[in-house]
Write a protein that holds these residues in place. Structure first.
Motif, PDB file in Angstrom:
ATOM      1  N   ALA A   1       3.407  -8.151  10.371  1.00 12.39           N
ATOM      2  CA  ALA A   1       4.223  -8.142   9.154  1.00 12.39           C
ATOM      3  C   ALA A   1       5.528  -8.822   9.535  1.00 12.39           C
ATOM      4  N   MET A   2       5.657 -10.063   9.150  1.00 15.11           N
ATOM      5  CA  MET A   2       6.809 -10.856   9.556  1.00 15.11           C
ATOM      6  C   MET A   2       7.855 -10.863   8.437  1.00 15.11           C
ATOM      7  N   ASN A   3       9.122 -10.780   8.851  1.00 13.27           N
ATOM      8  CA  ASN A   3      10.261 -10.868   7.942  1.00 13.27           C
ATOM      9  C   ASN A   3      10.193  -9.805   6.838  1.00 13.27           C
ATOM     10  N   ILE A   4      10.160  -8.555   7.251  1.00 10.95           N
ATOM     11  CA  ILE A   4      10.064  -7.440   6.308  1.00 10.95           C
ATOM     12  C   ILE A   4      11.392  -7.300   5.569  1.00 10.95           C
ATOM     13  N   VAL A   5      11.315  -7.172   4.262  1.00 12.69           N
ATOM     14  CA  VAL A   5      12.485  -7.035   3.403  1.00 12.69           C
ATOM     15  C   VAL A   5      12.273  -5.811   2.531  1.00 12.69           C
ATOM     16  N   PHE A   6      13.348  -5.001   2.348  1.00 16.18           N
ATOM     17  CA  PHE A   6      13.279  -3.819   1.491  1.00 16.18           C
ATOM     18  C   PHE A   6      13.947  -4.116   0.158  1.00 16.18           C
ATOM     19  N   GLU A   7      13.545  -3.393  -0.858  1.00 13.30           N
ATOM     20  CA  GLU A   7      14.129  -3.558  -2.173  1.00 13.30           C
ATOM     21  C   GLU A   7      15.607  -3.184  -2.111  1.00 13.30           C
ATOM     22  N   GLU A   8      16.429  -3.891  -2.822  1.00 12.71           N
ATOM     23  CA  GLU A   8      17.885  -3.753  -2.745  1.00 12.71           C
ATOM     24  C   GLU A   8      18.362  -2.327  -3.020  1.00 12.71           C
ATOM     25  N   GLU A   9      17.761  -1.614  -3.948  1.00 11.38           N
ATOM     26  CA  GLU A   9      18.269  -0.281  -4.296  1.00 11.38           C
ATOM     27  C   GLU A   9      18.019   0.740  -3.189  1.00 11.38           C
ATOM     28  N   ASP A  10      17.102   0.448  -2.247  1.00  9.76           N
ATOM     29  CA  ASP A  10      16.849   1.361  -1.129  1.00  9.76           C
ATOM     30  C   ASP A  10      17.854   1.169   0.010  1.00  9.76           C
ATOM     31  N   LEU A  11      18.545   0.057   0.029  1.00  4.56           N
ATOM     32  CA  LEU A  11      19.381  -0.284   1.178  1.00  4.56           C
ATOM     33  C   LEU A  11      20.554   0.657   1.439  1.00  4.56           C
TER      34      LEU A  11
ATOM     35  N   LEU B   1       9.754   3.948  -0.269  1.00  2.00           N
ATOM     36  CA  LEU B   1      10.543   2.727  -0.112  1.00  2.00           C
ATOM     37  C   LEU B   1       9.644   1.569  -0.548  1.00  2.00           C
ATOM     38  N   PHE B   2      10.267   0.503  -0.973  1.00  4.85           N
ATOM     39  CA  PHE B   2       9.503  -0.672  -1.395  1.00  4.85           C
ATOM     40  C   PHE B   2       9.815  -1.821  -0.447  1.00  4.85           C
ATOM     41  N   ALA B   3       8.779  -2.382   0.159  1.00  4.09           N
ATOM     42  CA  ALA B   3       8.958  -3.453   1.143  1.00  4.09           C
ATOM     43  C   ALA B   3       8.007  -4.602   0.839  1.00  4.09           C
ATOM     44  N   ARG B   4       8.391  -5.775   1.279  1.00  5.59           N
ATOM     45  CA  ARG B   4       7.501  -6.941   1.242  1.00  5.59           C
ATOM     46  C   ARG B   4       7.748  -7.750   2.498  1.00  5.59           C
ATOM     47  N   TRP B   5       6.818  -8.646   2.822  1.00  6.41           N
ATOM     48  CA  TRP B   5       6.886  -9.454   4.037  1.00  6.41           C
ATOM     49  C   TRP B   5       6.180 -10.766   3.775  1.00  6.41           C
ATOM     50  N   ASP B   6       6.226 -11.647   4.750  1.00  6.48           N
ATOM     51  CA  ASP B   6       5.593 -12.956   4.587  1.00  6.48           C
ATOM     52  C   ASP B   6       4.111 -12.769   4.266  1.00  6.48           C
TER      53      ASP B   6
ATOM     54  N   GLN C   1       3.051 -11.375   1.567  1.00  2.00           N
ATOM     55  CA  GLN C   1       2.988 -10.287   0.576  1.00  2.00           C
ATOM     56  C   GLN C   1       4.102 -10.551  -0.428  1.00  2.00           C
ATOM     57  N   ASP C   2       3.751 -11.126  -1.572  1.00  2.00           N
ATOM     58  CA  ASP C   2       4.761 -11.562  -2.528  1.00  2.00           C
ATOM     59  C   ASP C   2       5.391 -10.415  -3.310  1.00  2.00           C
ATOM     60  N   ASP C   3       4.625  -9.375  -3.603  1.00  2.00           N
ATOM     61  CA  ASP C   3       5.136  -8.251  -4.383  1.00  2.00           C
ATOM     62  C   ASP C   3       5.572  -7.121  -3.455  1.00  2.00           C
ATOM     63  N   PHE C   4       6.516  -6.335  -3.938  1.00  2.00           N
ATOM     64  CA  PHE C   4       6.944  -5.172  -3.166  1.00  2.00           C
ATOM     65  C   PHE C   4       5.815  -4.145  -3.126  1.00  2.00           C
ATOM     66  N   VAL C   5       5.611  -3.555  -1.957  1.00  7.07           N
ATOM     67  CA  VAL C   5       4.569  -2.560  -1.736  1.00  7.07           C
ATOM     68  C   VAL C   5       5.260  -1.213  -1.518  1.00  7.07           C
ATOM     69  N   PRO C   6       4.796  -0.155  -2.197  1.00  7.25           N
ATOM     70  CA  PRO C   6       5.412   1.152  -1.975  1.00  7.25           C
ATOM     71  C   PRO C   6       4.975   1.741  -0.627  1.00  7.25           C
ATOM     72  N   LEU C   7       5.944   2.251   0.110  1.00 10.58           N
ATOM     73  CA  LEU C   7       5.679   2.934   1.376  1.00 10.58           C
ATOM     74  C   LEU C   7       6.103   4.389   1.197  1.00 10.58           C
ATOM     75  N   ARG C   8       5.176   5.298   1.280  1.00 11.36           N
ATOM     76  CA  ARG C   8       5.448   6.717   1.075  1.00 11.36           C
ATOM     77  C   ARG C   8       6.354   7.248   2.183  1.00 11.36           C
ATOM     78  N   VAL C   9       7.411   7.926   1.780  1.00 14.57           N
ATOM     79  CA  VAL C   9       8.331   8.557   2.729  1.00 14.57           C
ATOM     80  C   VAL C   9       7.942  10.027   2.821  1.00 14.57           C
ATOM     81  N   PRO C  10       7.551  10.488   4.006  1.00 15.34           N
ATOM     82  CA  PRO C  10       7.163  11.897   4.122  1.00 15.34           C
ATOM     83  C   PRO C  10       8.381  12.801   3.949  1.00 15.34           C
TER      84      PRO C  10
END
Length: 183
Positions: free
Chosen positions: A112-122, A158-163, A165-174
């Motif tokens: 997963a290269m160049n992982i980016v998180f959605e701005e509101e999570d930052l 959290l919502f993340a995307r990477w090279d 993966q064009d759309d943000f993918v939800p990542l469940r936070v335990p």
């Protein structure tokens, strides 16, 4: 009877025989004409049947071609799906480690290269850059801090995307597992 009439009688007999032969020939001709007419009708029917058979063969060939093309498309789609399934793919997960410490982990086989998180999570995430510099190979992990506040608790995902993966993918936070305080 006069012997001079003998040739006339012979001619009369011969003409009678000729008449019988002509009548018989006429009957045979009529039967032959009827047979020819029936044969012509059968030939017309055979030509019409041949046309219907040819049309049916063409329709059958068209259907067979369409079926073959559909089978080719299905095989190509199955092969593409198998190739996609066999391709290494990242699978990101978030784990709670301790208190405000979390771990972003790549449980997949691909990077997963160049992982980016959605701005509101930052605002809640610390020690994890959002400049696209975070990259995880398969099996790698990176620790980061995430803290909640009264107005902004830790999100359930959290919502993340990477090279790739064009759309943000939800990542469940335990949820945070609070340990009892020691006295």
């Amino acid at each position: 009877m006069d012997w001079g009439d003998a040739p006339a009688w012979a001619a009369f007999v011969l003409s009678g025989a000729a008449l019988i032969v002509a009548i018989k020939a006429r009957g045979d001709g009529r039967r032959s004409a009827d047979a020819a007419e029936i044969s012509a009708g059968a030939a017309v029917d055979a030509v019409a049947e041949a046309r219907r058979s040819s049309d049916a063969s063409e329709r059958s060939a068209t259907v067979a071609e369409a079926t073959l093309e559909l089978q080719r498309q299905e095989v190509a789609a199955r092969q593409a799906a198998e190739a996609e399934a066999a391709r290494p793919a990242p699978r990101l997960n978030v784990e709670h480690v301790d208190r405000d410490l979390y771990r972003l982990k790549n449980d997949g086989t691909g990077a997963a290269m160049n992982i980016v998180f959605e701005e509101e999570d930052l605002p809640r995430i610390f020690r994890l850059k959002n400049t696209g510099e975070v990259s995880l190979q398969g099996g790698e992990a990176i620790d980061f801090l995430m803290a909640g506040a009264m107005g902004a608790p830790i999100p359930p995902q959290l919502f993340a995307r990477w090279d790739g993966q064009d759309d943000f993918v939800p990542l469940r936070v335990p949820p945070v597992q609070r340990q009892p305080r020691r006295r």
